[in-house]
Design a protein around this motif. Structure first.
Motif, PDB file in Angstrom:
ATOM      1  N   LYS A 309       0.848  -1.270  -0.022  1.00  0.00           N
ATOM      2  CA  LYS A 309       0.098   0.022  -0.083  1.00  0.00           C
ATOM      3  C   LYS A 309       0.751   1.365  -0.103  1.00  0.00           C
ATOM      4  O   LYS A 309       0.453   2.283  -0.539  1.00  0.00           O
ATOM      5  N   ALA A 310       1.828   1.279   0.837  1.00  0.00           N
ATOM      6  CA  ALA A 310       2.869   2.199   0.868  1.00  0.00           C
ATOM      7  C   ALA A 310       3.363   2.536  -0.554  1.00  0.00           C
ATOM      8  O   ALA A 310       3.448   3.805  -1.299  1.00  0.00           O
ATOM      9  N   TYR A 368       1.996   3.746   6.252  1.00  0.00           N
ATOM     10  CA  TYR A 368       1.979   2.413   5.775  1.00  0.00           C
ATOM     11  C   TYR A 368       3.575   1.897   5.849  1.00  0.00           C
ATOM     12  O   TYR A 368       3.711   0.799   6.378  1.00  0.00           O
ATOM     13  N   TRP A 369       4.420   2.688   5.283  1.00  0.00           N
ATOM     14  CA  TRP A 369       5.828   2.127   5.036  1.00  0.00           C
ATOM     15  C   TRP A 369       6.361   1.988   6.459  1.00  0.00           C
ATOM     16  O   TRP A 369       7.047   0.787   6.700  1.00  0.00           O
ATOM     17  N   ALA A 370       6.133   3.142   7.422  1.00  0.00           N
ATOM     18  CA  ALA A 370       6.900   2.664   8.486  1.00  0.00           C
ATOM     19  C   ALA A 370       6.268   1.458   9.328  1.00  0.00           C
ATOM     20  O   ALA A 370       7.249   0.912  10.132  1.00  0.00           O
ATOM     21  N   LYS A 371       5.098   1.286   9.137  1.00  0.00           N
ATOM     22  CA  LYS A 371       4.607   0.169   9.700  1.00  0.00           C
ATOM     23  C   LYS A 371       4.858  -1.019   9.218  1.00  0.00           C
ATOM     24  O   LYS A 371       5.258  -1.985   9.927  1.00  0.00           O
ATOM     25  N   GLY A 372       4.962  -1.049   7.975  1.00  0.00           N
ATOM     26  CA  GLY A 372       5.510  -2.243   7.259  1.00  0.00           C
ATOM     27  C   GLY A 372       7.033  -2.630   7.752  1.00  0.00           C
ATOM     28  O   GLY A 372       7.198  -3.774   7.989  1.00  0.00           O
ATOM     29  N   GLY A 377      10.873  -5.830  10.553  1.00  0.00           N
ATOM     30  CA  GLY A 377      12.202  -5.546  11.214  1.00  0.00           C
ATOM     31  C   GLY A 377      13.398  -5.067  10.209  1.00  0.00           C
ATOM     32  O   GLY A 377      14.376  -5.351  10.239  1.00  0.00           O
ATOM     33  N   LYS A 378      13.051  -4.044   9.290  1.00  0.00           N
ATOM     34  CA  LYS A 378      13.929  -3.408   8.545  1.00  0.00           C
ATOM     35  C   LYS A 378      13.880  -2.012   8.673  1.00  0.00           C
ATOM     36  O   LYS A 378      13.117  -1.358   9.121  1.00  0.00           O
ATOM     37  N   LEU A 404       9.434   6.098  -5.406  1.00  0.00           N
ATOM     38  CA  LEU A 404       9.802   5.517  -4.232  1.00  0.00           C
ATOM     39  C   LEU A 404      10.841   5.496  -3.460  1.00  0.00           C
ATOM     40  O   LEU A 404      10.797   5.365  -2.095  1.00  0.00           O
ATOM     41  N   SER A 405      11.666   6.689  -3.945  1.00  0.00           N
ATOM     42  CA  SER A 405      12.756   7.061  -3.058  1.00  0.00           C
ATOM     43  C   SER A 405      12.380   8.137  -1.881  1.00  0.00           C
ATOM     44  O   SER A 405      13.018   8.360  -1.072  1.00  0.00           O
ATOM     45  N   LYS A 406      11.046   8.453  -2.105  1.00  0.00           N
ATOM     46  CA  LYS A 406      10.460   9.319  -0.941  1.00  0.00           C
ATOM     47  C   LYS A 406      10.186   8.553   0.372  1.00  0.00           C
ATOM     48  O   LYS A 406       9.886   9.080   1.378  1.00  0.00           O
ATOM     49  N   LEU A 407      10.143   7.409   0.175  1.00  0.00           N
ATOM     50  CA  LEU A 407       9.791   6.403   1.303  1.00  0.00           C
ATOM     51  C   LEU A 407      11.159   6.024   1.994  1.00  0.00           C
ATOM     52  O   LEU A 407      12.161   5.525   1.484  1.00  0.00           O
TER      53      LEU A 407
END
Length: 539
Positions: A309-310, A368-372, A377-378, A404-407
């Motif tokens: 989703k992120a 979403y990215w932070a949660k995922g 564990g990354k 995607l580099s903004k994540l």
């Protein structure tokens, strides 16, 4: 059908094009020769109907061969090898009465040629990616998995000119399928003679369509379709020859068009803006979707829904379509293309539209990215994005990479490969992320939706959802004859796919062209086979 990528135009070529537009030289393909020269942006990969998966191969096969029926305008089919057909009351038995037609070598095209071709496609040894589309034919799945012999397939020849097909369950769009290249006849003697070489060069197969393929050695970037004098409707075919040339450099294509060496070229980018009012400009909206696949079968990271989703919400599809591609392509509303299928006056893409799943929301994407990332564990990840080696694919890859580099902590490396290589690696699962494209084979949402079932061979990323599979099974099974329920099944399935971000739809393709004004009768279809050249004339 798997898609080819587009091209862009360089600034200098744009300037020269503006000067030359509408006043180019008369094509070298003089009308007296009855031939035209057509630009393709990728090379021909195979002529084996059982193994072809890409758009160029399908288009070429539609020119050189003919199935039971042919696609026509307005989502209709017309007689091909079959002069007529009947359907039983329960919708399971289709009887095709064949006309007396010939292969290009003069031998008869018979019902057994269809039986042989379909059995060959479903033979497990053939490993055809299109075997799945035969699944409504009685015993097709059992034959394809080796559980039953080829002779058990529900197709038989009753004499030389009657073909009887028995379906396991009704299929309203079966008439469209038998007009496609993968249902075309194959001459057994040629397959046996050439073995593994069958369909790998112009000389390694027989043709029963309007044209015969010449000058293709399997790897070259030029080939020719020559009128087939033994085609049953040869009198209606006005062209003697179509010369195809693969041109990936946009300035080269434009120069050749203006100098009369090419009669039809594909445009892209800023060039479209400058030519859209030219009398030779044509814009073709294709029922095709380009999308991002993540390899969930080999990379557990991509099984995380929050990660997917992120990735989706980080991408600005409007900017990609309007600013980067700028060729008329539009931001995808979902996986199924727009302007392809209607029910009660409503387009499927509108009925299944989930705006929040295909719209950029960078703030939400980062959450979403932070949660995922925490769940996995990354702190940082690095993946490769694979795509074709054409200009349009490179530009799309670069744009997606930048988005995607903004994540935080996400590094994307681009890998652009020849079209044929990208297709094979995708099929083999040899990728991390890949830019894929699909053109609808026929005007029904199922041509897209069936791809994403758990075990479909075109589901390269191997996303899976049991409820999705059940809805597609219902649409193809118990609800097949109930138009309303079948439509609802498919709408629900599409919403599950886009909400789960099983794949990330990016844009719907538009093919802009310049076509010499003296060329008439080009038939364009939003779905496969896209083109029919059999009615083209030169004024």
């Amino acid at each position: 059908m798997k898609l080819k990528s587009g091209i862009k135009i360089a600034g200098l070529a744009l300037l020269s094009g503006l000067v030359l537009a509408g006043c180019g030289k008369q094509s070298s393909s003089e009308s007296s020769k009855k031939e035209i020269s057509w630009m393709q942006i990728n090379s021909l990969t195979t002529m084996d109907p059982s193994k072809a998966t890409d758009q160029i191969s399908g288009q070429t096969q539609n020119g050189t061969n003919e199935g039971l029926l042919r696609m026509s305008t307005d989502n209709k089919v017309i007689p091909g090898v079959a002069k007529n057909y009947t359907i039983s009351k329960d919708g399971k038995t289709w009887t095709f009465n064949l006309r007396k037609s010939k292969w290009n070598d003069g031998s008869a095209v018979t019902a057994q040629d269809f039986v042989y071709a379909w059995r060959r496609t479903l033979n497990p040894k053939t490993a055809s990616q299109y075997a799945y589309i035969f699944d409504h034919i009685k015993n097709a799945n059992e034959v394809n998995t080796g559980k039953k012999p080829l002779s058990a397939l529900g197709v038989k020849a009753e004499g030389k000119y009657k073909l009887v097909v028995t379906l396991a369950k009704p299929q309203s769009y079966f008439k469209y399928l038998v007009a496609q290249s993968y249902f075309m006849p194959q001459k057994a003697s040629y397959v046996k003679k050439f073995g593994a070489k069958y369909g790998t060069t112009a000389n390694d197969l027989a043709y029963n369509g309007p044209f015969v393929l010449k000058g293709w050695n399997g790897t070259n970037d030029t080939w020719t379709l020559v009128k087939n004098k033994n085609y049953w409707n040869a009198k209606a075919v006005k062209l003697n020859k179509i010369n195809f040339q693969t041109v990936k450099d946009p300035s080269t294509g434009l120069n050749q068009y203006q100098s009369g060496k090419l009669d039809v070229v594909t445009l892209s980018g800023q060039q479209v803006k400058n030519y859209k009012n030219n009398k030779e400009f044509a814009s073709r909206k294709v029922a095709s979707t380009w999308y991002l696949e993540m390899n969930q079968r080999k990379i557990p990271f991509f099984k995380n829904k929050n990660i997917r989703k992120a990735i989706s919400l980080a991408i600005d599809r409007d900017q990609l379509a309007n600013k980067v591609l700028a060729d008329g392509s539009v931001a995808a509303k979902g996986f199924v293309a727009t302007d392809m299928s209607l029910h009660d006056g409503k387009d499927f893409a509108d009925a299944s539209y989930v705006k929040g799943a295909v719209s950029q929301n960078l703030a939400q994407a980062k959450k979403y990215w932070a949660k995922g990332m925490k769940e996995e564990g990354k702190k940082s990840v690095s993946f490769t994005l694979m795509g074709d080696d054409t200009d349009q694919a490179k530009k799309t890859n670069e744009f997606v990479q930048s988005q995607l580099s903004k994540l935080p902590g996400f590094k994307v490396t681009n890998q652009n490969l020849p079209y044929k290589t990208r297709l094979q690696r995708s099929a083999d699962g040899q990728f991390q992320m890949v830019l894929s494209g699909w053109t609808g084979d026929f005007p029904d949402p199922i041509t897209f939706l069936s791809l994403m079932t758990s075990h479909n061979t075109y589901n390269n990323g191997r996303w899976g959802n049991k409820q999705y599979d059940k809805l597609i099974a219902n649409a193809e099974g118990k609800d097949a004859n109930n138009t309303d329920k079948r439509w609802d099944d498919m709408v629900q399935a599409e919403k599950i796919l886009v909400n789960d971000e099983g794949v990330v739809p990016l844009y719907q393709q538009v093919t802009p062209q310049l076509v010499k004004s003296n060329i008439k009768g080009i038939q364009f279809f939003p779905t496969a086979p896209i083109w029919d050249w059999s009615k083209v004339t030169i004024k």
